[in-house]
Design a protein around this motif. Structure first.
Motif, short mmCIF file in Angstrom:
data_model
loop_
_atom_site.label_atom_id
_atom_site.label_comp_id
_atom_site.label_asym_id
_atom_site.label_seq_id
_atom_site.Cartn_x
_atom_site.Cartn_y
_atom_site.Cartn_z
N GLN A 165 -0.30 6.12 13.03
CA GLN A 165 1.02 6.07 12.41
C GLN A 165 0.95 5.38 11.05
O GLN A 165 1.80 5.60 10.17
N GLY A 166 -0.08 4.50 10.89
CA GLY A 166 -0.26 3.86 9.60
C GLY A 166 -0.54 4.84 8.49
O GLY A 166 -0.25 4.57 7.31
N LEU A 167 -1.11 6.00 8.84
CA LEU A 167 -1.36 7.03 7.82
C LEU A 167 -0.05 7.49 7.18
O LEU A 167 -0.04 7.90 6.02
N ALA A 206 1.00 1.20 1.14
CA ALA A 206 -0.16 1.99 1.55
C ALA A 206 -1.31 1.10 1.99
O ALA A 206 -2.01 1.39 2.96
N VAL A 207 -1.53 -0.01 1.29
CA VAL A 207 -2.58 -0.95 1.69
C VAL A 207 -2.24 -1.57 3.04
O VAL A 207 -3.11 -1.72 3.91
N PHE A 208 -0.99 -1.95 3.21
CA PHE A 208 -0.54 -2.48 4.50
C PHE A 208 -0.82 -1.49 5.62
O PHE A 208 -1.34 -1.84 6.68
N VAL A 218 -1.73 -7.96 2.10
CA VAL A 218 -0.94 -7.29 3.14
C VAL A 218 -1.80 -6.45 4.07
O VAL A 218 -1.30 -5.92 5.07
N LEU A 219 -3.09 -6.33 3.79
CA LEU A 219 -3.98 -5.61 4.69
C LEU A 219 -4.05 -6.29 6.06
O LEU A 219 -4.10 -5.62 7.10
N VAL A 220 -4.04 -7.64 6.07
CA VAL A 220 -4.24 -8.40 7.31
C VAL A 220 -3.11 -8.20 8.31
O VAL A 220 -3.36 -7.85 9.48
N PRO A 221 -1.83 -8.40 7.95
CA PRO A 221 -0.78 -8.15 8.94
C PRO A 221 -0.75 -6.70 9.40
O PRO A 221 -0.35 -6.42 10.54
N GLY A 222 -1.18 -5.77 8.55
CA GLY A 222 -1.24 -4.38 8.98
C GLY A 222 -2.20 -4.17 10.12
O GLY A 222 -1.92 -3.42 11.06
#
Length: 390
Positions: free
Chosen positions: A142-144, A248-250, A301-305
Motif C-alpha cells: 500500500q506504500g507504493l 513518497a519517501v515516507f 520520514v523514512l523511519v516512521p514509514g
C-alpha cells in the motif's frame, strides 16, 4: 505466494484502484491553489475526501458481506471516477461550495478495495504462515500508492495542470477497480454466514476492538498531517516536487517495512508486536520537532514509514482475532474508517497550522503519542484473544 492463482491480479488491481488515495490529497491541494484558494481550503478538501471515504467504508463492508464484492465495487468506481473527472470544470466555475460537495461525494463513493482484498486472503491462501506474509506484503505494498501517487500527481500538475492530475486519478481508479471486480475470486466471493447463536456471537463491537480503532485514529492523524505539511514546505521553499517527494519517501519506508516484516515470523503475540511498532512509529517522528530543512526531513520520514507497515499488519491481525465469523469485511472497514477519520482530522488541522512551522511539524508525533497512550491504557483488555497469533 505471488504465484498463487489470482493473487497477482488482485493485489495489482487493488493498488491501481486505490491509487487515488495517494494522488488525490496532493492533486486536490494543488488544484485548490491554482483555482485561487488557500492551502487551508485545499487541506479542507483533502480532509473531506478522506473523511467521506472513511465514513462510508463500514456501509460498503456490510453490503459486501451481504451482496458480494462485484455488486458494490463497480457502481462505486463509476461514480467516483465521474465526480473526480468533472471537479476541475464544475468546481472552478461553481465556487467553493460546489467543489466541497463534489469532493465529498467522490469520497463517499470510493470503492472499498482494501477491505475487500483483506477479506479475500483466507480463501486465496489457506496456509496461515503464508497469509501472514500476504498481509505484510499487502500492507507494505500500500506504500507504493503513496510513493507513485503523490509523485505522479505533482508531476502531472507541474507538467500539465492540476486538472490533468485529477483526470488521471479518476481514470486509474476506475481501471484498477474493474480489474479487481471482474476477477473470479472477487466476482463470486460471499462472506461466511454469521455464526448462529445469541447476540454476543453476532455483535461486532467489543472493548478491545474499540480501543484498537481509537488508537488507529492517532496513526491516521499523523499520516494526514504529513501530507499537508509536505505541501506547505514545498510552498515555503518554492519547490513544488517536495509536495510529492516527502510523502513518497515516507511510503518507501512503508514498502520496505512490508518486505522486512513479511520475510519472517517474529516473536511475541500480535498485541506485543503492535505496541513495539507504534513505539517505533512515534520515535521516527521526533526528529521533525527540530524543524529540519526539506532534504533532511525527506530522509527522516523514512523511519516512521517502516514501522507503519507493522502497525497496520498487526492491527488487521488483531481485528481478525476479535471479529465474529461473517463480519470480517465490515470489521476491516471500521478499521479503515478509524485511520481515515484520524487522517482527515490531521489533514484539516495541519492546513490551519501551515503558517506555524513547529506546530505543523509536531502534529505527526502528537498523533503517534495519542495512539500509543490509548493502546497502553487498554493493555489489560487487549490481552491475546482466542485467535491472536504472532
Amino acid at each position: 505466494m505471488l504465484g498463487t492463482p489470482h493473487v497477482g491480479r488482485l493485489l495489482g488491481g487493488t493498488l491501481l484502484g486505490r491509487l487515488p488515495s495517494g494522488m488525490a490529497p496532493v492533486a486536490l491541494v494543488l488544484w485548490a491553489i491554482s483555482a485561487g484558494h488557500s492551502i487551508a481550503f485545499g487541506g479542507l478538501l483533502c480532509a473531506l475526501y478522506g473523511l467521506a471515504s472513511a465514513l462510508a467504508q463500514p456501509v460498503k463492508g456490510r453490503l459486501m458481506d451481504r451482496h458480494g464484492q462485484y455488486a458494490v465495487h463497480v457502481p462505486c468506481a463509476l461514480l467516483t471516477a465521474a465526480l473526480l473527472a468533472t471537479l476541475p470544470l464544475t468546481g472552478l466555475y461553481g465556487g467553493p461550495v460546489l467543489a466541497l460537495a463534489l469532493v465529498t461525494a467522490a469520497g463517499l463513493t470510493t470503492p472499498a478495495l482494501e477491505a475487500g482484498l483483506r477479506s479475500l486472503w483466507p480463501s486465496l491462501i489457506r496456509d496461515r504462515r503464508l497469509r501472514h506474509t500476504a498481509l505484510a506484503l499487502d500492507a507494505g505494498a500500500q506504500g507504493l500508492l503513496y510513493i507513485a501517487g503523490p509523485l505522479l500527481a505533482a508531476a502531472l500538475a507541474s507538467a500539465y495542470s492540476p486538472a490533468a492530475a485529477l483526470a488521471c486519478t479518476a481514470a486509474l481508479g476506475l481501471v484498477g477497480t474493474l480489474t479487481v471486480a471482474t476477477a473470479p475470486p472477487s466476482r463470486h466471493w460471499l462472506a461466511t454466514p454469521t455464526t448462529a447463536g445469541g447476540g454476543s456471537a453476532r455483535r461486532l463491537a467489543s472493548g478491545p476492538l474499540i480501543a484498537l480503532f481509537v488508537a488507529l485514529s492517532g496513526i491516521g492523524a499523523a499520516i494526514g498531517a504529513l501530507n499537508v505539511w509536505a505541501v506547505a514546505m514545498a510552498d515555503t521553499h518554492r519547490q513544488v516536487m517536495l509536495s510529492g517527494l516527502i510523502p513518497a519517501v515516507f511510503s518507501t519506508g512503508v514498502f520496505l517495512g512490508g518486505l522486512v516484516y513479511g520475510h519472517r515470523t517474529w516473536p511475541g503475540t500480535t498485541t506485543r508486536q503492535l505496541h513495539c511498532a507504534v513505539t517505533g512509529f512515534l520515535a521516527g517522528w521526533l526528529p521533525l520537532l527540530a524543524v529540519p530543512g526539506p532534504h533532511v526531513a525527506a530522509v527522516a520520514v523514512l523511519v516512521p514509514g517502516v514501522f507503519l507497515t507493522v502497525v497496520v499488519a498487526c492491527a488487521y491481525m488483531r481485528t481478525d482475532a476479535l471479529t465474529p465469523t461473517g463480519r470480517t469485511s465490515e470489521a476491516y472497514a471500521w478499521l479503515i474508517l478509524s485511520i481515515g477519520v484520524g487522517q482527515a482530522a490531521g489533514t484539516a488541522l495541519a492546513g490551519h497550522l501551515a503558517d506555524h512551522p513547529w506546530a505543523s511539524a509536531a502534529l505527526p508525533a502528537i498523533g503517534a503519542v495519542f495512539a500509543l497512550t490509548v493502546l497502553l491504557l487498554a493493555a489489560p483488555a487487549n490481552a491475546p484473544a482466542r485467535r491472536d497469533h504472532a
